[in-house]
Structure formats: C-alpha cells, structure tokens
Design a protein around this motif. Structure first.
Motif, short mmCIF file in Angstrom:
data_model
loop_
_atom_site.label_atom_id
_atom_site.label_comp_id
_atom_site.label_asym_id
_atom_site.label_seq_id
_atom_site.Cartn_x
_atom_site.Cartn_y
_atom_site.Cartn_z
N ASP A 277 46.22 38.55 50.47
CA ASP A 277 46.85 39.59 49.65
C ASP A 277 46.07 39.82 48.37
OD1 ASP A 277 48.82 39.89 51.52
OD2 ASP A 277 50.28 38.60 50.48
N GLU A 278 45.52 38.72 47.84
CA GLU A 278 44.78 38.82 46.57
C GLU A 278 43.54 39.71 46.71
OE1 GLU A 278 47.28 35.22 46.49
OE2 GLU A 278 45.83 36.04 47.93
N ILE A 279 42.76 39.51 47.79
CA ILE A 279 41.55 40.31 47.96
C ILE A 279 41.89 41.72 48.41
CG2 ILE A 279 40.88 39.88 50.37
CD1 ILE A 279 38.60 39.69 47.26
N ASN A 280 42.97 41.87 49.17
CA ASN A 280 43.40 43.21 49.58
C ASN A 280 43.82 44.05 48.37
OD1 ASN A 280 42.92 43.08 52.33
ND2 ASN A 280 44.91 42.17 52.78
N TYR A 281 44.41 43.39 47.38
CA TYR A 281 44.81 44.11 46.17
C TYR A 281 43.56 44.57 45.40
CZ TYR A 281 46.97 45.24 41.71
OH TYR A 281 47.39 45.90 40.59
N VAL A 282 42.52 43.72 45.38
CA VAL A 282 41.26 44.11 44.74
C VAL A 282 40.68 45.34 45.43
CG1 VAL A 282 38.84 43.43 44.37
CG2 VAL A 282 40.69 41.81 43.87
N LEU A 283 40.68 45.33 46.77
CA LEU A 283 40.14 46.47 47.52
C LEU A 283 40.98 47.73 47.31
CD1 LEU A 283 39.15 44.67 50.83
CD2 LEU A 283 37.67 45.35 48.95
N TYR A 284 42.27 47.55 47.15
CA TYR A 284 43.16 48.69 46.85
C TYR A 284 42.78 49.31 45.50
CZ TYR A 284 47.36 50.97 45.01
OH TYR A 284 48.23 51.85 44.41
N LYS A 285 42.52 48.45 44.51
CA LYS A 285 42.12 48.94 43.19
C LYS A 285 40.77 49.66 43.26
CE LYS A 285 43.63 47.21 39.50
NZ LYS A 285 44.47 47.72 38.40
N VAL A 286 39.87 49.14 44.09
CA VAL A 286 38.56 49.77 44.27
C VAL A 286 38.73 51.18 44.81
CG1 VAL A 286 36.43 49.72 45.65
CG2 VAL A 286 37.24 47.63 44.53
#
Length: 476
Positions: A177-186
C-alpha cells in the motif's frame, strides 16, 4: 576665345551629367570642402522623405541623421579618405523624416589640389535595408543555431553520463500500500509543470520516483538532467547550475552553459537539495519562481522554462528552523511533496525486490541462482534495512558473488533490530548517523576503495564525506 568655348563645353557636359544623376535611383551628394556647402540630389532627399528646406545643404544635415552606432566610424572613414586616400566604401543607417532608420551602401571620391589638399568630395548612397535586414536575420539565425547546437551537445554529454547507469523507473518494484500510494501521487502530478519535492531516507529510491514523474510528464521526450548538490564543491555548484562566461573566475577558459540553460524545455533533477549552499538558494528560488537567471560573469538575463524535481533525505523544515535553509525556498519546493517510505515500512515488497535484484545481478555476473532458501528470505524480510534498497542490493550482490551453486548463500550477518530500538523515536538524521558510524566501524573507518564504507553503502565517496561532515562524524 578658344578657352571660352572649352569652358562652355565643360559646363554643358557637367549640366548633362548632373541631369542624368538627378534621374538616378541612387541619392547623390557633392561636398565643396572649402565652403562647407553640400549639394544633395532630389533623389537623395526623396529617399529620406525630406524637402530641400528640411535638409539644408550642409555636412551637419548628414551627420545629424547618422545612426549613433555608425556615426563615429562613418566620419572616421571620410577623414581617412581625405587624408590618407583610403577608398570610401561604407554601410550606415540614416534617419528618415518619419524617424525610422534605413540602411545605405555609400561610396565617395575626393579631388585633391596640387598641394595634396582635398577640395571636393562626391558620392552616392544606395538603399540596402532589405538586404541588410536579411543579413541581420541570417546572423541571428546562425547565432540561434549555434546556441541550440551548444545546448544539444551539452545535453548529449549529460545524457551519456546518465545512460551509463541502468534504471527501472518505469516499473518501480513493489505491491505494498505504501509504494502504491507513492505511485498514485506520481500519477497525480506527472502531467503538470508543478515543482516536486521527493523526500525519504538514503537508499529508498528517490531518484527512481523522480524519473517516474519525468517519464509520465509532457517533457518525457527530453532527457532528465541530474545534478547532485552534495558531490560538487560549493564554489562549483553555481557554475554547474547557471553556467559561466569566459574569464568569470580562475580556470574559466571558455563559456559554459549551466544545467538550467541546457535543460530549457525539459526537467532538472536536483538531488540532495538540502546540501545546496545557503548563498545560492536565492538564485535557485528566482529561477524556479520567475524562470530567469544570469550566468556567472554576465549581466544578461536568461529566460528558461524548466521543471524542477528536487530530492532530499533531510528534514528541510528543521533546517529552516536552524537557519540552514531558506524558508521561502522551502515553501516553493514543498508545493507537492512525495515521501518514499523506508524499506522497513514495506516489508511485503522485500521478496519482489530480492527476486528482481538476484536475477539482475546473476545475469550481469554470468551466474544462475534458481533457489532462494526460506531462511534467507525470512532473514532479509526481518532485517530493518537502515540503508534501505541500496543496502539490500549490495547485500544481495555479495551473496550472489559468494554463491557457488544454484542456491543463494547469504554472507552478511543481518541482525534483527531489538524491539526497544524499533519503538525508539529517533530523528532521520540520528538514524542515518548511527548507521554510518556502524558501517565505518565495520570497515575500520575505510571510506573509499574496495570494501570501503562508500562501496558498502552504494554511495559516491564525496557524497559520503559530505554526509559525515554534515552529521559531525569524525574518526576517533
């Protein structure tokens, strides 16, 4: 009587010549030097739009209408023709009645008396405004082409440095979830021109996130140019960012374009922005805010369109409080922050990262690692990874090197973090300091070279030394 007839024929010949000249498309002038009077032909006055009353027959009428940039050199050319008999053939601008300036090609010839003194000078002017404008346009176009060529060559040089490294920025490894949130922000910010600040500990993959933003942006067809603010000496950072003119400082033997000029129309990645010298921060703020700067040694303002992505492993807000970072620059950079989580907060991604790195390293080293024992994977997942993904890759490279068969053999002793340490509320800087000291002690305080701390940490030695100075780490 005969002498009178000769004079009469001469007078009529001169009248015919003047009549022919009056009908010429060129403007004519005839200067009687002793009296100071000048004859300007009707065509001469028509070209400039004046009546004879508005343009008196004096040399001052001519000189007062010369363009200031050509006035001095034109009069010098006339004087040299009169005194040294150097041919008079010049180009200059004259002001018309409307106030506009026209370009002319002018030629003239003097007559000297027996004593060698100039007594008369005649000549003509031919309008060449269109031709001259075409020349100036060509010169401007050639200058623009040279500027573009310089920028392309500089960008190619920077790009050649970049392609030496292999990046997987189009597919950041992880499903947590943590890295998916980063990709969402990207995805949220990539298509805009907004400044992005990537935050996170050393080794978390901040550069991969920056490249992900760039690869999904409208500027993706141009190279992402990177500069590491920590690896350059403070006295060279300004020149690298903004460029310099020849002679701007000792050793500046030629003009150099800075990264902002090279990357005009594209994206600049400022890594370790927290290390930027305080005295340069106002200049960076200006170029981010207004898109303009001056090269070192020049007063000419250069306008650029550059998107900035910055990254840091430091708490810039704390740096602002300590007076080590400008508050206005911090606000400008912090428009859209993306925080990359440390590896210990995304443990479920460790198996994916391990499989990826083992396959990549094995291929490079010509090995075939097909089996990663459960005990090895558990050890890798349980470790707290203070050096994050960069440390994981280094540990796995040593493991692949030391594995003689198809099974991965872990050589590093990965100690599980104590529970009390896990719950301790340490700052990022304290955690980084403790870890750097731990690695330095492990290497006997060997910073660079084979098996040195820089190699283990996956850092450039100058970056490691800069961090040591910043964190107050000195060999006991």
């Amino acid at each position: 009587m005969r002498h009178g007839r000769v004079q009469e024929r001469s007078r009529k010949s001169e009248e015919r010549s003047l009549l022919a000249l009056e009908n010429s498309t060129d403007g004519l002038w005839d200067w009687d030097i002793p009296s100071g009077s000048v004859f300007y032909s009707t065509r001469f006055l028509q070209i400039l739009g004046y009546s004879p009353e508005e343009f008196p027959g004096t040399m001052e009428s001519f000189r007062n209408r010369l363009h200031p940039e050509e006035a001095g050199c034109t009069w010098t050319a006339i004087e040299r023709h009169l005194k040294e008999r150097i041919p008079f053939n010049v180009e200059y601008r004259l002001q018309t009645k409307s106030g506009a300036y026209l370009w002319f090609l002018a030629r003239g010839q003097a007559i000297w008396d027996s004593a060698g003194k100039a007594v008369r000078m005649s000549g003509w002017i031919q309008e060449i405004t269109e031709r001259k404008q075409a020349e100036l346009d060509l010169k401007a176009a050639l200058f623009e082409i040279k500027e573009l060529k310089d920028k392309l060559e500089a960008e190619r040089a920077y790009l050649q440095e970049e392609i030496k490294l292999e990046y997987n920025y189009e597919n950041i490894i992880g499903q947590s979830d943590e890295i998916n949130y980063v990709l969402y922000k990207v995805e949220q910010i990539a298509a805009t021109d907004t400044t992005v600040l990537v935050l996170g500990e050393t080794g978390t993959g901040k550069e991969l996130v920056a490249r992900a933003v760039h690869s999904q942006s409208l500027r993706k067809d141009r190279a992402l140019v990177k500069i590491n603010c920590a690896t350059l000496p403070a006295n060279l950072v300004e020149s690298e960012l903004f460029g310099h003119e020849k002679g701007a400082f000792t050793g500046a033997h030629a003009r150099q374009l800075g990264r902002f000029e090279v990357v005009n129309g594209a994206t600049l990645f400022l890594d370790e922005i927290g290390e930027l010298p305080l005295e340069l921060q106002p200049k960076l703020l200006r170029v981010i805010q207004d898109g303009e700067f001056e090269r070192l040694g020049s007063s000419q303002t250069i306008k650029v369109d550059v998107r900035v992505i910055a990254a840091t492993n430091r708490h810039l807000e704390e740096e602002v409080r300590k007076g080590r970072f400008r508050e206005d620059l911090w606000y400008r950079l912090n428009v859209f922050p993306i925080t990359v989580p440390p590896l210990r907060e995304r443990r479920e991604d460790v198996p994916l990262l391990v499989n990826y790195f083992v396959a990549k390293i094995s291929k490079r080293l010509g090995k075939s690692i097909e089996n990663i024992p459960t005990t090895v994977m558990n050890a890798l997942q349980s470790y707290h990874w203070p050096g994050n993904i960069r440390e994981l890759e280094n540990v796995l490279e040593r493991a692949v090197i030391n594995s003689s068969g198809p099974k991965l053999h872990l050589v590093d002793e990965l100690k599980t973090i104590h529970k009390d340490l896990a719950t301790a509320r340490k700052t990022m800087e304290e955690v980084e300091r403790d870890y750097l000291v731990q690695v330095l002690e492990q290497t006997g305080w060997k910073v660079s070279g084979k098996d040195g701390a820089a190699e283990i940490l996956g850092l450039d030695r100058s970056t490691l030394r800069a961090r040591m100075r910043k964190l107050g780490i000195f060999r006991p």
